[in-house]
Design an enzyme around this catalytic site. Structure first.
Site, PDB file in Angstrom:
ATOM      1  N   HIS A 167      19.121 -24.132 -10.718  1.00 18.54           N
ATOM      2  CA  HIS A 167      17.755 -23.743 -10.361  1.00 18.54           C
ATOM      3  C   HIS A 167      17.538 -22.306 -10.828  1.00 18.54           C
ATOM      4  O   HIS A 167      18.394 -21.455 -10.616  1.00 18.54           O
ATOM      5  CB  HIS A 167      17.563 -23.843  -8.846  1.00 18.54           C
ATOM      6  CG  HIS A 167      16.130 -23.780  -8.427  1.00 18.54           C
ATOM      7  ND1 HIS A 167      15.380 -22.619  -8.493  1.00 18.54           N
ATOM      8  CD2 HIS A 167      15.291 -24.735  -7.953  1.00 18.54           C
ATOM      9  CE1 HIS A 167      14.155 -22.884  -8.072  1.00 18.54           C
ATOM     10  NE2 HIS A 167      14.069 -24.151  -7.734  1.00 18.54           N
ATOM     11  N   ARG A 219       6.755 -20.148  -8.600  1.00 18.34           N
ATOM     12  CA  ARG A 219       6.220 -20.113  -9.960  1.00 18.34           C
ATOM     13  C   ARG A 219       5.065 -21.089 -10.106  1.00 18.34           C
ATOM     14  O   ARG A 219       4.109 -20.821 -10.828  1.00 18.34           O
ATOM     15  CB  ARG A 219       7.328 -20.423 -10.975  1.00 18.34           C
ATOM     16  CG  ARG A 219       8.276 -19.243 -11.196  1.00 18.34           C
ATOM     17  CD  ARG A 219       9.511 -19.663 -11.987  1.00 18.34           C
ATOM     18  NE  ARG A 219      10.383 -20.503 -11.181  1.00 18.34           N
ATOM     19  CZ  ARG A 219      10.891 -21.659 -11.561  1.00 18.34           C
ATOM     20  NH1 ARG A 219      10.628 -22.127 -12.769  1.00 18.34           N
ATOM     21  NH2 ARG A 219      11.664 -22.365 -10.766  1.00 18.34           N
TER      22      ARG A 219
END
Lengths: 243, 659
Positions: free
Chosen positions: B257, B273
């Protein structure tokens, strides 16, 4: 990142006892560790186990403050050990298991059994009015209401509120803030078919909302900062009205 | 010897396990769930950002449907996924969200009218349709063409797990906590249950069942730094491997990740994000657009993690006492948004970093996060080689993720697979093929074998301690079987892991009590973890191409000509130090979406010889079908609905929202 004064030696005083072992007597064990930056009680306890006490028992799962496994009494105050930085504590740190719950050993207690019992008693699930049609567009809900439900849904059943509760110490069957908050959560949820009369049957006595002495230890220590004080007060008013 | 009988034994009390248990219970079968921890503490609770389902009710999700979700998932997988399974998944995902809504998950909802959002670091105004007001909304995640990720703030996994946990209580399903399955009981290619250790008393017992389901999550903890909970040690996958019969698939496919905090390795959701957060380097420069002009920070996870590592290797990382890192900047989203929609992230930053992410940048770096590999199953969730053994969720290689999974697709997989697989388990239990004809003598043999292993550890006095070997394994995995891989490093990883496995067979413990004993637990889990590590390392060494999360610097191209297949590992014998590695080919001729350009970097892969042919064939087939009937077009290419349990076959309704 926090920056503790360098080179502190931490002294851990841990209340130890293993009820599985007939020779075990409750006692306080003392351990010393050199502190370093970013050290949490999760890191410290693992280091103690690794270096000094391979049989030391404690519970961590997510180690991120999300799952609620690591509730313990830290310097006299229930809290989540994994997200407690040692730099926020004085160099002498006292750790004890959460009271009220059945002791497994050392810092590990059985919150699971207690929480399941509470859930079964209070039926902490949506009592559906009609089963959902999985293929159809979902029922609408006001965005603010969904957020308000989530606010109360954030409880992680860590048990800290029970450990901090005067009533729970005296009354074995008291459902505590965790239980009352759940009732407040389902009461708010229009998907739940139950009405105040039904909720009264569940919490309208001294093991429920009328057992609370308003000491509010629960509210002060809740790691998720749930609005327990207002929820319990609100529920009490509603339940008085029903009675 | 204590023997417990049930219809369906479920090992693992996270979302996948609980949904499976509820499913078989609804069909009238008895079930017992075994869990290492109280079920609501399972790692599912840590899923933050949300679950993908193509409801298409938010303005930025308008026009979404199963087809788009399918295409994103297959491209995300770098064509490693089983496309029929990906279809089954995308078809049922909207139903799963709606089922959970009925069970009380407070999904965030569409609020009609104008609202501000941040897209590509700029404030924009989005107008939500009045028609969609109050329906379930979605946020943006990486590698998706539509905003498709349904969420409750950034505590989605928590809300889902508690709703399902409460459902399992409502259904009266026993969940036995602090119970660990040590071995599967099996004979003649048929699984009959498990030998189970009580972690408090140390007592062993046998659980016998018509069907056994493993839903124990991933094996992230074989890596030194992982976002996974400390219980994610892959032991459920390992006991399947240790049967010598069950196959594991794609164990080298391990996801990193992009944004775990430094140094604790705790996840900050992709929602950071998705909601508009950006990545910056030591100079404060936003670097992702330099590499991925179109998708930027929202390229798929494997791509973002590689680009970040590449950028750090150029000397543009922030140096800290805990190693290099980059910055995740969500200050651009504004205080209100951060504190309301990224609440867990706010708490994590506050407690572990002593900062407020609405004010300051978060130190992050790519960290092990997800195991695409697992117990290889057919589309019904049953092991391809061990009858009566089922697996679902992260523990399984079902295989909808191939070599990279999209954010929001794993938490969706847990419940969707639980829904689907529980129906097939119930069908299996209803038939005579699930009858058990087993001698208790055989059960005793399995229990005694495990007891002897434990006694050996408790009585041996001159063995090594598990912890040094374990640390070395974790280091090898992160350094040599990580984001960037090379043949020589993988070679040495396999060699050293093999030595570690041999050493792990001669361990002893200081604490010699048979009951609760964390040191004993670590000792008996270690060989299991090393076997998984070897499956991953060997699979990675042999796979001389780059696909999804598996990236070989010495073979940087995806090579469909030679490697359009699934790695299959089995464990040959108790004494073996290496797995047996085989390959299962993935047929281009059956694909709805034949291999092509994935949309990242530049087009650079070696084509499969049948790819062109399949593309032409698809053109031909589609000429004969009504261009406006997307269901007919899909069915003409790759029928899948007949593979689903009947109750999940109907189409999902959605409102058509105009943009």
């Amino acid at each position: 990142m926090s920056s503790p004064s360098p080179g502190r030696t931490l002294v851990f005083k841990i209340l130890r006892h293993n009820p599985q072992d007939p020779t075990s007597e409750p006692h306080v064990a003392r351990f010393e560790l050199e502190e370093y930056e970013g050290m949490t009680l999760f890191i410290a306890l693992n280091e103690i186990r690794e270096r000094f006490a391979p049989d030391l028992q404690f519970d961590f799962v997510c180690r991120a403050g999300i799952c609620g496994s690591c509730g313990m009494v830290i310097n006299g105050r229930p809290g989540l050990a994994c997200r407690t930085l040692t730099s926020t504590l004085a160099p002498e740190i006292t750790l004890a298991p959460l009271p009220v719950f059945k002791l497994i050993a050392d810092l590990s207690v059985d919150t699971g059994e207690w929480m399941r019992g509470m859930s079964e008693r209070l039926e902490t699930w949506i009592h559906e009015q009609t089963p959902v049609d999985l293929h159809a567009v979902e029922e609408r809900m006001e965005p603010e209401l969904a957020e308000a439900i989530y606010e109360l849904d954030r409880c992680i059943e860590c048990g800290c509120c029970i450990a901090a509760c005067g009533t729970a110490r005296m009354r074995e069957d008291f459902v505590g803030a965790v239980g009352l908050n759940k009732i407040a959560r389902f009461r708010l949820d229009p998907r739940d078919a139950r009405d105040d009369g039904d909720f009264y049957d569940l919490i309208g006595d001294d093991d429920g909302v009328f057992g609370c002495m308003s000491l509010l230890g629960c509210h002060d220590i809740c790691p998720k900062e749930l609005p327990l004080q207002t929820q319990i007060a609100f529920l009490r008013r509603k339940m008085v009205r029903v009675s | 010897m204590k023997i417990v009988y049930t219809d369906v034994l479920v090992i693992g009390g996270g979302l996948a396990g609980l949904r499976t248990a509820v499913g078989v219970k609804q069909r009238g079968f008895d079930t017992i769930v075994l869990s290492l921890v109280p079920a609501k503490r399972s790692h599912s609770a840590a899923a933050q950002g949300g679950m993908q389902a193509s409801l298409g009710h938010s303005a930025m999700g308008a026009g979404d449907n199963e087809d788009v979700h399918f295409e994103d998932t297959v491209k995300g997988s770098d064509w490693g996924a089983d496309q029929r399974v990906a279809r089954m998944f995308t078809h049922v995902a909207p139903k799963a969200v709606r089922e959970l809504a009925g069970w009380g998950v407070p999904w965030n909802r569409v609020s009609q009218g104008e609202r501000e959002a941040v897209i590509n670091a700029e404030r924009v105004v989005i107008t939500e349709s009045a028609k969609a007001h109050g329906l379930i909304t979605a946020r943006d995640f990486g590698g998706t063409r539509k905003w498709r990720t349904c969420y409750t703030s950034d505590g989605t996994g928590h809300a889902m797990l508690f709703a399902l946990g409460d459902q399992s209580i409502a259904h009266g399903i026993p969940v036995m906590e602090r119970m660990e399955a040590l071995a599967l009981i099996h004979e003649g290619g048929r699984c009959y249950g498990a030998v189970v250790r009580n972690l408090v008393t140390g007592e062993l017992s046998a659980f016998l069942a018509r069907a056994t389901t493993i839903a124990t999550g991933g094996y992230g903890r074989i890596y030194k730094v992982s976002t996974n909970a400390v219980i994610c040690e892959g032991t459920g996958t390992a006991i399947a491997l240790e049967t010598g019969v069950a196959e594991l698939g794609n164990m080298e496919a391990v996801q990193f990740h992009p944004t775990a905090i430094v140094p604790a390795g705790i996840l900050t959701t992709e929602g950071c994000r998705g909601d508009g957060g950006i990545l910056r380097d030591v100079k404060g420069h936003r670097f992702m657009p330099d590499y991925e002009r179109e998708k930027r920070e929202l390229a798929s996870r494997d791509v973002v993690s590689r680009r970040m590592t590449e950028h750090m290797r150029k000397g543009l990382a922030v140096q800290s006492p805990y190693g290099d890192h980059l910055w995740l900047d969500i200050t651009v989203l504004g205080r209100e948004h951060v504190h309301k929609n990224l609440r867990e992230v706010t708490d994590i930053c506050r407690y572990f970093l002593g900062m407020d992410p609405a004010e300051d940048w978060i130190p992050v770096r790519p960290t092990q996060h997800y195991s695409m590999g697992g117990i290889r199953t057919d589309h019904r969730g049953e092991s391809t080689t061990l009858k009566g053994l089922f697996a679902c969720g992260e523990a399984a290689c079902w295989d909808m993720h191939g070599f990279n999974r999209l954010g929001g697709n794993s938490v969706a997989e847990t419940v969707v697979a639980g829904m689907i697989v529980s129906e097939f388990i119930a069908d299996f239990c209803a038939g005579s093929e699930s009858d058990i004809n087993l001698s208790t003598g055989l059960v005793r043999e399995f229990v005694e074998r495990e007891q002897a292993g434990l006694d050996g550890l408790l009585n041996s006095s001159n063995g090594e301690s598990a912890s040094a070997i374990r640390s070395r394994m974790e280091e090898i995995m992160i350094e040599q079987v990580g984001i960037f891989r090379t043949g020589s490093e993988l070679e040495s990883a396999v060699e050293e892991l093999e030595q570690l496995l041999e050493r792990s067979r001669r361990l002893s413990v200081r604490n010699r009590v048979p009951g609760a004993n964390p040191e004993l637990v670590a000792a008996y889990r270690l060989p299991k973890m090393l076997k998984l590590a070897l499956c991953a390392a060997l699979g990675a060494r042999q796979r001389t191409e780059s696909r999804g999360a598996h990236y070989r610097e010495d073979f940087p191209q995806r090579n469909d000509r030679d490697w359009l297949n699934r790695s299959i590992t089995t464990w040959p014998s108790a004494e073996a130090t290496l797995p047996r590695l085989d390959y299962e080919s993935i047929e281009v001729g059956d694909m709805e979406l034949p291999p092509g350009f994935r949309g990242y970097g530049t087009r650079d892969h070696i084509d499969h010889p049948h790819s062109d042919q399949r593309h032409r064939q698809i053109e031909q087939i589609l000429k004969a079908v009504d261009p406006n009937d997307r269901y007919a077009r899909q069915a003409a290419l790759m029928p899948f609905e007949h593979l689903l349990p009947e109750k999940y076959r109907p189409r999902s309704q959605r409102l058509e929202i105009k943009t």
